[in-house]
Design an enzyme around this catalytic site. Structure first.
Site, mmCIF file in Angstrom:
data_model
loop_
_atom_site.group_PDB
_atom_site.id
_atom_site.type_symbol
_atom_site.label_atom_id
_atom_site.label_comp_id
_atom_site.label_asym_id
_atom_site.label_seq_id
_atom_site.Cartn_x
_atom_site.Cartn_y
_atom_site.Cartn_z
ATOM 1 N N SER A 189 0.822 -1.203 0.000
ATOM 2 C CA SER A 189 0.000 0.000 0.000
ATOM 3 C C SER A 189 0.857 1.253 0.000
ATOM 4 C CB SER A 189 -0.917 0.022 1.219
ATOM 5 O OG SER A 189 -1.632 1.243 1.305
ATOM 6 N N ASN A 190 0.357 2.286 -0.670
ATOM 7 C CA ASN A 190 0.997 3.599 -0.613
ATOM 8 C C ASN A 190 0.992 4.157 0.803
ATOM 9 O OD1 ASN A 190 -1.344 5.828 -0.305
ATOM 10 N ND2 ASN A 190 -2.124 4.154 -1.559
ATOM 11 N N SER A 243 -4.670 4.624 -5.018
ATOM 12 C CA SER A 243 -6.113 4.671 -4.772
ATOM 13 C C SER A 243 -6.822 3.994 -5.943
ATOM 14 C CB SER A 243 -6.581 6.122 -4.618
ATOM 15 O OG SER A 243 -5.904 6.754 -3.561
ATOM 16 N N ARG A 300 -7.512 14.150 -3.461
ATOM 17 C CA ARG A 300 -6.266 13.404 -3.256
ATOM 18 C C ARG A 300 -6.000 12.424 -4.395
ATOM 19 N NH1 ARG A 300 -5.091 8.455 -0.661
ATOM 20 N NH2 ARG A 300 -2.924 8.340 0.094
ATOM 21 N N TYR A 307 -2.997 0.666 9.717
ATOM 22 C CA TYR A 307 -3.060 -0.079 8.462
ATOM 23 C C TYR A 307 -1.722 0.011 7.722
ATOM 24 C CZ TYR A 307 -4.225 -1.052 3.576
ATOM 25 O OH TYR A 307 -4.224 -1.540 2.295
#
Length: 268
Positions: free
Chosen positions: A113-114, A167, A176, A138
């Site tokens: 994940s970013n 995303s 964002r 997370y």
């Protein structure tokens, strides 16, 4: 693309990303093994269903027999109590990697994940080899996911690619996303590249579309995987205000990095 990817297992295939990857890979595999704890139906002759939990080592080993690669997408997708994240994301990834080791799977693609670097400010251009700066619990769990992948690559010789997913949306739905959007087409492109690239031991790369406003470096994805994303969220920019407070500064994780995002999940 006419290459046959062999026998590929997808965990978490019932999720949104799982469905997209499944559809994108189906025509290029000899067999697609669909693993999820939710009911899934095979839609073609080259699909096989295995129902089970990612923390069930025996179930995973049965699903992984004869597999060439595993695309591990299962897990908790957002902020949650830490025990739940440990169970679903950390222990689940450990069990997947251990099942892959025991069954001789050559390559594992991990859904990172970013958010492992969501604490960096938006004006900072982040490279994958910079220190983690998670924006919440997370993000911490996904740092552990990458660390497990690195260890299994170094110690046991698995080929591991950790994709720091942006995303993932059909199209951007908030400001964002003009920086962080990962389109369905680029999502499949990154996964396919992670499965087919040569000479991989361990690689962590940002899987994000070629957004003009992005703050993550794409060089590793191009050099390590040979994939250059094709979509750009800039085309959706007119639908969002230019003076959105997100662009005034602050963390790349936006609201995910706020105390309010994590406080409800901390022990009372």
């Amino acid at each position: 693309m006419d290459v046959n990817l062999g026998r590929i297992v997808i965990t978490g295939v019932a999720g949104r990303m799982g469905a997209t990857v499944r559809e994108g890979l189906r025509e290029n595999v000899g067999e697609l093994v669909l693993f999820d704890r939710e009911p899934v139906t095979a839609d073609s002759d080259n699909e096989t269903v295995h129902e089970g939990d990612i923390n069930d080592l025996d179930a995973l080993q049965k699903a992984f027999q004869g597999a060439d690669a595993v695309v591990h997408l299962a897990g908790r997708p957002d902020e949650a109590p830490f025990d739940e994240l440990l169970d679903a994301n950390v222990k689940g990834t450990f069990t997947v990697l251990e099942a892959a080791r025991r069954t001789g799977v050559r390559r594992v693609v991990l859904a990172g994940s970013n958010r492992v670097t969501g604490g960096y400010p938006i004006h900072h251009h982040v490279f994958p080899d910079e220190p983690p700066r998670p924006d919440g619990l997370y993000g911490v769990s996904k740092v552990a996911v990458e660390a497990l992948g690195q260890m299994y690559a170094d110690k046991f010789g698995l080929e591991v690619v950790a994709l720091r997913i942006g995303s993932f949306e059909t199209e951007p739905t908030e400001t964002r996303h003009l920086a962080t959007w990962l389109s369905p087409r680029d999502c499949v492109g990154f996964v396919r590249a992670a499965l087919t690239t040569d000479n991989v031991t361990f690689a962590a790369v940002y899987a994000v579309s070629a957004n003009a406003r992005r703050f993550w470096d794409l060089t590793a994805g191009e050099n390590e995987l040979g994939y250059r994303p094709v979509d750009d969220a800039a085309g959706f920019a007119p639908g969002f205000p230019d003076d959105d407070p997100f662009w005034h500064g602050g963390p790349q994780g936006g609201a995910f990095a706020s105390p309010e995002s994590t406080l409800p999940h901390l022990p009372e």
